[in-house]
Design a protein around this motif. Sequence first.
Motif, PDB file in Angstrom:
ATOM      1  N   GLY A  40      -7.004  -3.787   1.341  1.00 28.57           N
ATOM      2  CA  GLY A  40      -6.573  -2.550   1.979  1.00 28.57           C
ATOM      3  C   GLY A  40      -7.130  -1.286   1.364  1.00 28.57           C
ATOM      4  O   GLY A  40      -6.624  -0.189   1.628  1.00 28.57           O
ATOM      5  N   ILE A  41      -8.178  -1.402   0.564  1.00 23.52           N
ATOM      6  CA  ILE A  41      -8.735  -0.217  -0.090  1.00 23.52           C
ATOM      7  C   ILE A  41      -9.445   0.682   0.921  1.00 23.52           C
ATOM      8  O   ILE A  41      -9.294   1.910   0.906  1.00 23.52           O
ATOM      9  N   GLU A  42     -10.210   0.098   1.811  1.00 23.36           N
ATOM     10  CA  GLU A  42     -10.847   0.897   2.857  1.00 23.36           C
ATOM     11  C   GLU A  42      -9.801   1.475   3.804  1.00 23.36           C
ATOM     12  O   GLU A  42      -9.963   2.573   4.336  1.00 23.36           O
ATOM     13  N   VAL A  43      -8.711   0.765   4.010  1.00 23.34           N
ATOM     14  CA  VAL A  43      -7.617   1.284   4.836  1.00 23.34           C
ATOM     15  C   VAL A  43      -7.037   2.546   4.199  1.00 23.34           C
ATOM     16  O   VAL A  43      -6.770   3.547   4.879  1.00 23.34           O
ATOM     17  N   ALA A  44      -6.837   2.503   2.886  1.00 22.56           N
ATOM     18  CA  ALA A  44      -6.344   3.691   2.183  1.00 22.56           C
ATOM     19  C   ALA A  44      -7.320   4.847   2.322  1.00 22.56           C
ATOM     20  O   ALA A  44      -6.923   5.993   2.581  1.00 22.56           O
ATOM     21  N   ALA A  45      -8.610   4.559   2.162  1.00 22.18           N
ATOM     22  CA  ALA A  45      -9.616   5.613   2.296  1.00 22.18           C
ATOM     23  C   ALA A  45      -9.614   6.198   3.704  1.00 22.18           C
ATOM     24  O   ALA A  45      -9.697   7.426   3.887  1.00 22.18           O
ATOM     25  N   GLN A  46      -9.485   5.340   4.718  1.00 24.49           N
ATOM     26  CA  GLN A  46      -9.457   5.812   6.091  1.00 24.49           C
ATOM     27  C   GLN A  46      -8.238   6.689   6.368  1.00 24.49           C
ATOM     28  O   GLN A  46      -8.297   7.604   7.186  1.00 24.49           O
ATOM     29  N   THR A  47      -7.143   6.407   5.674  1.00 21.75           N
ATOM     30  CA  THR A  47      -5.941   7.223   5.847  1.00 21.75           C
ATOM     31  C   THR A  47      -6.235   8.676   5.496  1.00 21.75           C
ATOM     32  O   THR A  47      -5.881   9.602   6.245  1.00 21.75           O
ATOM     33  N   PHE A  48      -6.888   8.889   4.369  1.00 21.02           N
ATOM     34  CA  PHE A  48      -7.217  10.250   3.960  1.00 21.02           C
ATOM     35  C   PHE A  48      -8.272  10.871   4.892  1.00 21.02           C
ATOM     36  O   PHE A  48      -8.196  12.057   5.223  1.00 21.02           O
ATOM     37  N   ARG A  49      -9.240  10.077   5.328  1.00 17.12           N
ATOM     38  CA  ARG A  49     -10.280  10.608   6.210  1.00 17.12           C
ATOM     39  C   ARG A  49      -9.696  11.064   7.544  1.00 17.12           C
ATOM     40  O   ARG A  49     -10.159  12.058   8.122  1.00 17.12           O
ATOM     41  N   LEU A  50      -8.712  10.316   8.065  1.00 20.17           N
ATOM     42  CA  LEU A  50      -8.099  10.701   9.333  1.00 20.17           C
ATOM     43  C   LEU A  50      -7.374  12.041   9.215  1.00 20.17           C
ATOM     44  O   LEU A  50      -7.378  12.840  10.153  1.00 20.17           O
ATOM     45  N   LEU A  51      -6.765  12.273   8.067  1.00 16.63           N
ATOM     46  CA  LEU A  51      -6.062  13.534   7.859  1.00 16.63           C
ATOM     47  C   LEU A  51      -7.022  14.689   7.636  1.00 16.63           C
ATOM     48  O   LEU A  51      -6.774  15.813   8.093  1.00 16.63           O
ATOM     49  N   ASP A  52      -8.116  14.421   6.945  1.00 11.70           N
ATOM     50  CA  ASP A  52      -9.037  15.504   6.588  1.00 11.70           C
ATOM     51  C   ASP A  52     -10.413  14.912   6.289  1.00 11.70           C
ATOM     52  O   ASP A  52     -10.648  14.394   5.190  1.00 11.70           O
ATOM     53  N   PRO A  53     -11.343  14.996   7.256  1.00  7.13           N
ATOM     54  CA  PRO A  53     -12.675  14.419   7.042  1.00  7.13           C
ATOM     55  C   PRO A  53     -13.452  15.062   5.898  1.00  7.13           C
ATOM     56  O   PRO A  53     -14.446  14.489   5.441  1.00  7.13           O
ATOM     57  N   SER A  54     -13.000  16.218   5.421  1.00  3.43           N
ATOM     58  CA  SER A  54     -13.730  16.882   4.343  1.00  3.43           C
ATOM     59  C   SER A  54     -13.401  16.314   2.964  1.00  3.43           C
ATOM     60  O   SER A  54     -14.070  16.633   1.982  1.00  3.43           O
ATOM     61  N   ILE A  55     -12.372  15.484   2.860  1.00  5.82           N
ATOM     62  CA  ILE A  55     -12.038  14.876   1.565  1.00  5.82           C
ATOM     63  C   ILE A  55     -13.195  13.986   1.117  1.00  5.82           C
ATOM     64  O   ILE A  55     -13.695  13.155   1.877  1.00  5.82           O
ATOM     65  N   ARG A  56     -13.614  14.146  -0.126  1.00  4.98           N
ATOM     66  CA  ARG A  56     -14.686  13.329  -0.684  1.00  4.98           C
ATOM     67  C   ARG A  56     -14.064  12.116  -1.383  1.00  4.98           C
ATOM     68  O   ARG A  56     -13.192  12.265  -2.245  1.00  4.98           O
ATOM     69  N   ILE A  57     -14.545  10.949  -1.006  1.00  2.00           N
ATOM     70  CA  ILE A  57     -13.961   9.702  -1.505  1.00  2.00           C
ATOM     71  C   ILE A  57     -15.061   8.836  -2.108  1.00  2.00           C
ATOM     72  O   ILE A  57     -16.077   8.565  -1.466  1.00  2.00           O
ATOM     73  N   GLU A  58     -14.845   8.406  -3.327  1.00  2.00           N
ATOM     74  CA  GLU A  58     -15.750   7.460  -3.977  1.00  2.00           C
ATOM     75  C   GLU A  58     -15.010   6.145  -4.180  1.00  2.00           C
ATOM     76  O   GLU A  58     -13.962   6.100  -4.839  1.00  2.00           O
ATOM     77  N   THR A  59     -15.545   5.086  -3.594  1.00  2.00           N
ATOM     78  CA  THR A  59     -14.925   3.762  -3.713  1.00  2.00           C
ATOM     79  C   THR A  59     -15.445   3.078  -4.971  1.00  2.00           C
ATOM     80  O   THR A  59     -16.645   2.833  -5.100  1.00  2.00           O
ATOM     81  N   LEU A  60     -14.542   2.782  -5.894  1.00  2.00           N
ATOM     82  CA  LEU A  60     -14.910   2.172  -7.172  1.00  2.00           C
ATOM     83  C   LEU A  60     -14.701   0.662  -7.177  1.00  2.00           C
ATOM     84  O   LEU A  60     -15.364  -0.061  -7.918  1.00  2.00           O
ATOM     85  N   ALA A  72      -7.384  -4.972 -13.462  1.00  2.00           N
ATOM     86  CA  ALA A  72      -6.414  -4.931 -14.549  1.00  2.00           C
ATOM     87  C   ALA A  72      -5.606  -3.653 -14.429  1.00  2.00           C
ATOM     88  O   ALA A  72      -5.991  -2.715 -13.715  1.00  2.00           O
ATOM     89  N   ALA A  73      -4.489  -3.596 -15.120  1.00  2.00           N
ATOM     90  CA  ALA A  73      -3.678  -2.381 -15.119  1.00  2.00           C
ATOM     91  C   ALA A  73      -4.512  -1.219 -15.643  1.00  2.00           C
ATOM     92  O   ALA A  73      -5.171  -1.329 -16.678  1.00  2.00           O
ATOM     93  N   GLY A  74      -4.508  -0.118 -14.906  1.00  2.00           N
ATOM     94  CA  GLY A  74      -5.260   1.057 -15.301  1.00  2.00           C
ATOM     95  C   GLY A  74      -6.610   1.197 -14.641  1.00  2.00           C
ATOM     96  O   GLY A  74      -7.229   2.268 -14.708  1.00  2.00           O
ATOM     97  N   ASP A  75      -7.100   0.148 -13.993  1.00  2.00           N
ATOM     98  CA  ASP A  75      -8.407   0.223 -13.348  1.00  2.00           C
ATOM     99  C   ASP A  75      -8.376   1.200 -12.171  1.00  2.00           C
ATOM    100  O   ASP A  75      -7.479   1.143 -11.315  1.00  2.00           O
ATOM    101  N   ALA A  76      -9.359   2.076 -12.104  1.00  2.00           N
ATOM    102  CA  ALA A  76      -9.475   3.010 -10.985  1.00  2.00           C
ATOM    103  C   ALA A  76     -10.057   2.294  -9.776  1.00  2.00           C
ATOM    104  O   ALA A  76     -10.936   1.439  -9.899  1.00  2.00           O
ATOM    105  N   VAL A  77      -9.562   2.656  -8.605  1.00  2.00           N
ATOM    106  CA  VAL A  77      -9.972   2.012  -7.359  1.00  2.00           C
ATOM    107  C   VAL A  77     -10.702   2.999  -6.447  1.00  2.00           C
ATOM    108  O   VAL A  77     -11.742   2.684  -5.881  1.00  2.00           O
ATOM    109  N   LEU A  78     -10.123   4.180  -6.296  1.00  2.00           N
ATOM    110  CA  LEU A  78     -10.729   5.248  -5.505  1.00  2.00           C
ATOM    111  C   LEU A  78     -10.667   6.550  -6.303  1.00  2.00           C
ATOM    112  O   LEU A  78      -9.695   6.773  -7.037  1.00  2.00           O
ATOM    113  N   GLU A  79     -11.653   7.405  -6.118  1.00  2.00           N
ATOM    114  CA  GLU A  79     -11.574   8.768  -6.619  1.00  2.00           C
ATOM    115  C   GLU A  79     -11.670   9.711  -5.421  1.00  2.00           C
ATOM    116  O   GLU A  79     -12.533   9.527  -4.548  1.00  2.00           O
ATOM    117  N   LEU A  80     -10.775  10.701  -5.368  1.00  2.00           N
ATOM    118  CA  LEU A  80     -10.713  11.614  -4.244  1.00  2.00           C
ATOM    119  C   LEU A  80     -10.767  13.052  -4.730  1.00  2.00           C
ATOM    120  O   LEU A  80     -10.206  13.375  -5.783  1.00  2.00           O
TER     121      LEU A  80
END
Length: 280
Positions: A54-74, A82-90
């Motif tokens: 569901g990581i792309e689903v999460a990214a799409q959620t933000f894009r639908l609200l505001d296409p100008s949000i910059r998203i980097e998929t990690l 593991a605990a603490g691992d980054a998944v997306l940067e916005l």
Amino acid sequence: MLDTLPAILVEPIIRAALLEDLGRAGDITTMAVVPAEAPMRCRLAARQPGRLAGIEVAAQTFRLLDPSIRIETLRSDGDAVAAGDAVLELSGRARSILTGERTALNLASRLSGIATATAAMVEAARPHPARITCTRKTTPGLRALEKQAVRAGGGVNHRFGLDDAILIKDNHIAIAGGIMTAIERAKAAAGHLVKIEVEVDTLDQLREAMQVGVDAVLLDNMDPATLAEAVRIVAGRAVTEASGRVNAQTVGAIAASGVDLISVGWLTHSAPILDLGLDV
């Protein structure tokens, strides 16, 4: 990395979730507290170990609200974290990110929980070749996403709906008057591409089913020894699927019986979420 689901399937689900949260007036807290053009940089991260979905689903959620949000998929669906691992940067307008935060986390946490539970079952079934499969016991409206999450965890999918295949269960058999009658009626009605599976509770029922012939048999609530005998009776003439009382403690013995599939309903109806968070 899994292929992403088509946007035409996913977007209506996300829109419905956002509309449920936004209600009639939108995010009145954020609009009151956060200036319209205030910037924000944040990271979606795992707070416990698991398997992602569901990581792309999460990214799409933000894009639908505001296409100008910059998203980097990690990290991608199917990745172990593991605990603490980054998944997306916005980065972008704080109002947009904060408004979408809960919907994005609800979806990604739910789907990652399913993927994590599936991965654990797949691992527990090793080294046997039996595949872990889900069922139709899904959250209404989320079936496509939840079944994708099962695949992200290393499992496979059962039918998606009532029109996928013929699955004759105990109540069908009771109304039809017997297994052989039910199968014969199904064969008469099925198209040439439609497979037929029948649920059996006993070895005698299985023998009846094999006399008529089916594509698959659902061996319901049988102990490992009975499952092994059922596999011998089928002798490769149909796909064998074990179901019922399957958990991390029992799945190894069930897999050792030689069945082809092990269906686990709780993967999609009761798996706990994977804790994910959004941190500034």
